[in-house]
Design a protein around this motif. Structure first.
Motif, mmCIF file in Angstrom:
data_model
loop_
_atom_site.group_PDB
_atom_site.id
_atom_site.type_symbol
_atom_site.label_atom_id
_atom_site.label_comp_id
_atom_site.label_asym_id
_atom_site.label_seq_id
_atom_site.Cartn_x
_atom_site.Cartn_y
_atom_site.Cartn_z
ATOM 1 N N PRO A 86 1.111 -1.352 0.041
ATOM 2 C CA PRO A 86 0.327 -0.178 0.067
ATOM 3 C C PRO A 86 0.535 1.196 -0.081
ATOM 4 C CG PRO A 86 0.076 -0.831 2.090
ATOM 5 C CD PRO A 86 0.888 -1.652 1.804
ATOM 6 N N HIS A 87 0.444 1.883 -0.170
ATOM 7 C CA HIS A 87 0.658 3.920 -0.076
ATOM 8 C C HIS A 87 -0.780 4.586 -0.277
ATOM 9 C CE1 HIS A 87 5.077 2.593 -1.252
ATOM 10 N NE2 HIS A 87 4.668 2.691 -2.385
ATOM 11 N N ARG A 88 -0.108 5.740 0.818
ATOM 12 C CA ARG A 88 -0.745 6.954 1.090
ATOM 13 C C ARG A 88 -0.469 8.035 1.702
ATOM 14 N NH1 ARG A 88 -6.368 6.998 5.139
ATOM 15 N NH2 ARG A 88 -7.229 5.809 3.356
ATOM 16 N N GLY A 89 -0.756 9.448 0.359
ATOM 17 C CA GLY A 89 -0.298 10.953 1.201
ATOM 18 C C GLY A 89 1.413 11.213 0.533
ATOM 19 N N PHE A 90 1.149 10.603 -0.995
ATOM 20 C CA PHE A 90 2.393 10.669 -1.333
ATOM 21 C C PHE A 90 2.779 10.273 -2.827
ATOM 22 C CE2 PHE A 90 3.754 6.770 -0.217
ATOM 23 C CZ PHE A 90 4.629 6.743 -0.541
ATOM 24 N N GLU A 91 3.639 10.505 -3.344
ATOM 25 C CA GLU A 91 3.589 10.281 -5.324
ATOM 26 C C GLU A 91 5.161 9.360 -5.005
ATOM 27 O OE1 GLU A 91 1.717 13.280 -8.123
ATOM 28 O OE2 GLU A 91 3.501 14.180 -6.959
ATOM 29 N N THR A 92 5.099 8.094 -6.127
ATOM 30 C CA THR A 92 6.177 8.020 -6.583
ATOM 31 C C THR A 92 6.885 8.355 -7.883
ATOM 32 O OG1 THR A 92 5.222 6.149 -7.033
ATOM 33 C CG2 THR A 92 6.490 5.977 -5.219
ATOM 34 N N VAL A 93 7.993 7.943 -8.516
ATOM 35 C CA VAL A 93 8.337 8.838 -9.434
ATOM 36 C C VAL A 93 9.428 7.889 -9.581
ATOM 37 C CG1 VAL A 93 9.389 11.062 -10.756
ATOM 38 C CG2 VAL A 93 7.551 11.400 -9.164
ATOM 39 N N THR A 94 9.580 7.180 -11.167
ATOM 40 C CA THR A 94 10.350 6.158 -11.089
ATOM 41 C C THR A 94 11.075 6.674 -12.426
ATOM 42 O OG1 THR A 94 9.168 4.390 -10.307
ATOM 43 C CG2 THR A 94 10.666 4.138 -12.074
ATOM 44 N N GLU A 112 18.267 -0.341 -14.166
ATOM 45 C CA GLU A 112 18.778 0.524 -13.088
ATOM 46 C C GLU A 112 17.581 1.091 -13.640
ATOM 47 O OE1 GLU A 112 22.535 3.300 -13.252
ATOM 48 O OE2 GLU A 112 21.930 2.289 -14.998
ATOM 49 N N LEU A 113 17.223 1.558 -12.387
ATOM 50 C CA LEU A 113 16.635 3.045 -12.507
ATOM 51 C C LEU A 113 16.085 3.719 -11.086
ATOM 52 C CD1 LEU A 113 13.463 1.747 -10.522
ATOM 53 C CD2 LEU A 113 13.776 -0.113 -11.725
ATOM 54 N N LEU A 114 16.041 4.547 -10.993
ATOM 55 C CA LEU A 114 15.887 5.559 -10.020
ATOM 56 C C LEU A 114 14.014 5.535 -9.351
ATOM 57 C CD1 LEU A 114 17.911 7.031 -8.564
ATOM 58 C CD2 LEU A 114 17.046 8.549 -9.635
ATOM 59 N N GLN A 115 14.419 5.763 -8.025
ATOM 60 C CA GLN A 115 12.560 6.076 -7.734
ATOM 61 C C GLN A 115 13.030 6.937 -6.590
ATOM 62 O OE1 GLN A 115 9.152 3.216 -6.164
ATOM 63 N NE2 GLN A 115 8.975 3.131 -7.702
ATOM 64 N N LEU A 116 11.627 7.525 -6.374
ATOM 65 C CA LEU A 116 11.656 8.705 -5.455
ATOM 66 C C LEU A 116 10.624 8.620 -4.703
ATOM 67 C CD1 LEU A 116 13.109 12.162 -7.923
ATOM 68 C CD2 LEU A 116 14.201 10.221 -6.383
ATOM 69 N N TRP A 117 10.140 9.108 -3.696
ATOM 70 C CA TRP A 117 9.068 9.233 -2.971
ATOM 71 C C TRP A 117 9.177 11.189 -2.717
ATOM 72 C CZ3 TRP A 117 7.743 5.735 1.837
ATOM 73 C CH2 TRP A 117 7.876 4.295 1.149
ATOM 74 N N VAL A 118 8.242 11.185 -3.380
ATOM 75 C CA VAL A 118 7.422 13.809 -3.018
ATOM 76 C C VAL A 118 6.652 12.962 -1.884
ATOM 77 C CG1 VAL A 118 7.227 14.978 -4.707
ATOM 78 C CG2 VAL A 118 8.926 13.191 -5.132
ATOM 79 N N ASN A 119 6.756 13.756 -1.687
ATOM 80 C CA ASN A 119 5.614 14.471 -0.443
ATOM 81 C C ASN A 119 4.853 15.777 -1.201
ATOM 82 O OD1 ASN A 119 4.180 14.747 1.852
ATOM 83 N ND2 ASN A 119 5.233 16.216 2.827
ATOM 84 N N VAL A 120 3.181 15.718 -1.136
ATOM 85 C CA VAL A 120 2.428 16.714 -0.919
ATOM 86 C C VAL A 120 1.983 17.488 -0.056
ATOM 87 C CG1 VAL A 120 1.761 15.079 -3.301
ATOM 88 C CG2 VAL A 120 0.281 15.108 -1.213
ATOM 89 N N PRO A 121 0.965 18.187 -0.182
ATOM 90 C CA PRO A 121 0.879 19.048 0.574
ATOM 91 C C PRO A 121 -1.030 18.869 1.168
ATOM 92 C CG PRO A 121 0.781 20.372 -1.657
ATOM 93 C CD PRO A 121 0.968 19.429 -1.672
#
Length: 293
Positions: free
Chosen positions: A65-73, A124-133
């Motif tokens: 699960p995830h809630r409250g943010f974004e993943t960027v791959t 090879e990949l890069l994944q970021l987690w990004v907060n949201v307001p």
């Protein structure tokens, strides 16, 4: 013309190694002690480059699960498949970017794409987690599957380096990703010897992650493969010289100055919201895949 000294460098951070699921050999330089200086960015997971042996059973991470943010791959080599309980599916190849909004909550699964798994290769990949307001944490889940050809490029002054604009506006070029807060995400490719000055809003938090290669910052501070550089706010300029063929990602964004409450895959503003997220997940409120029903 006298060149400015550029943004102050707070720290150069090495990543910690871990294995995620059964298919991702990862280096993570954040979260860490400088997480406030990189808001809205929360996490960097760099997978590979790693060999993938041929198999009929694709490796990866099971539904979670995830809630409250974004993943960027951001994909560099190999192919990745995605599906989630909001009904989104997609496959990513070299140069593609996936921007997934977890929003109110979902389950998703990431595995090596089936044909890639059958033939094997390098991943090879890069994944970021990004907060949201806070106002957007319970937004409906969203999925942006951005193909490499849809990402515009800016050339460096000598025409040799290229800067892919994934989100935000850089040198008058606007990237295709839609974001909840101002974010400039750049995927930068610099041949050996290329010099460039990255100009970013002075009030943005800024970090540079070196995917591969080696650079010198402001003429005297080195950084190399799998290191994260965290900057201050005293200038718009970051002076970069590639001392090897280099790929780096620029993480720049307006900070989200709100309380942060996190627990595993949930990123909220209060502990009460975390308790609710856990309860919603455990009761099936973030959905199920058909084979699990």
């Amino acid at each position: 013309m006298t060149q400015s000294t550029g943004r102050r460098i707070f720290q150069v951070i090495d990543g910690n190694k871990k294995f995620v699921g059964d298919g991702f050999d990862v280096t993570s330089p954040m979260p860490g002690p400088r997480i406030r200086q990189l808001s809205p960015f929360l996490l960097i997971d760099h997978t590979g480059p790693m060999p993938v042996a041929p198999t009929e059973a694709p490796l990866g991470t099971p539904p979670h699960p995830h809630r409250g943010f974004e993943t960027v791959t951001v994909m560099y080599e190999g192919y990745l498949a995605h599906r989630d309980t909001a009904g989104h599916t997609g496959a990513l190849g070299p140069g593609d970017v996936q921007w997934m909004t977890a929003g109110a909550g979902l389950l998703h699964e990431e595995r090596h794409e089936r044909e890639f798994s059958r033939r094997g290769g390098t991943l090879e990949l890069l994944q970021l987690w990004v907060n949201v307001p806070a106002r957007d944490k319970m937004a409906p889940p969203r999925y942006q599957n951005i193909r490499a050809e849809a990402i515009p490029k800016v050339l460096t002054a000598n025409g040799r380096g290229r800067i892919r604009v994934v989100s935000g506006t850089y040198e008058g070029v606007t990237g295709p990703a839609d974001t909840f807060s101002p974010i400039t995400l750049l995927d930068v490719h610099l041949p050996t010897g290329t010099e460039t000055t990255l100009r970013l809003p002075a009030d943005y938090n800024v970090g540079i992650y070196v995917v591969k290669g080696a650079i010198t910052l402001h003429g005297n501070r080195p950084a190399a493969t799998k290191q994260l550089v965290v900057f201050g706010w005293d200038s718009t300029d970051v002076h970069v010289t590639a001392t090897e063929d280099t790929v780096l990602v620029v993480l720049a964004g307006e900070p989200i100055e709100e309380p942060l409450a996190t627990y595993g895959p949930f990123v909220m503003n209060t502990n009460r919201e975390l308790v609710q997220a856990i309860a919603d997940f455990e009761s099936g409120g973030m959905g199920q895949f058909p084979e699990d029903e």
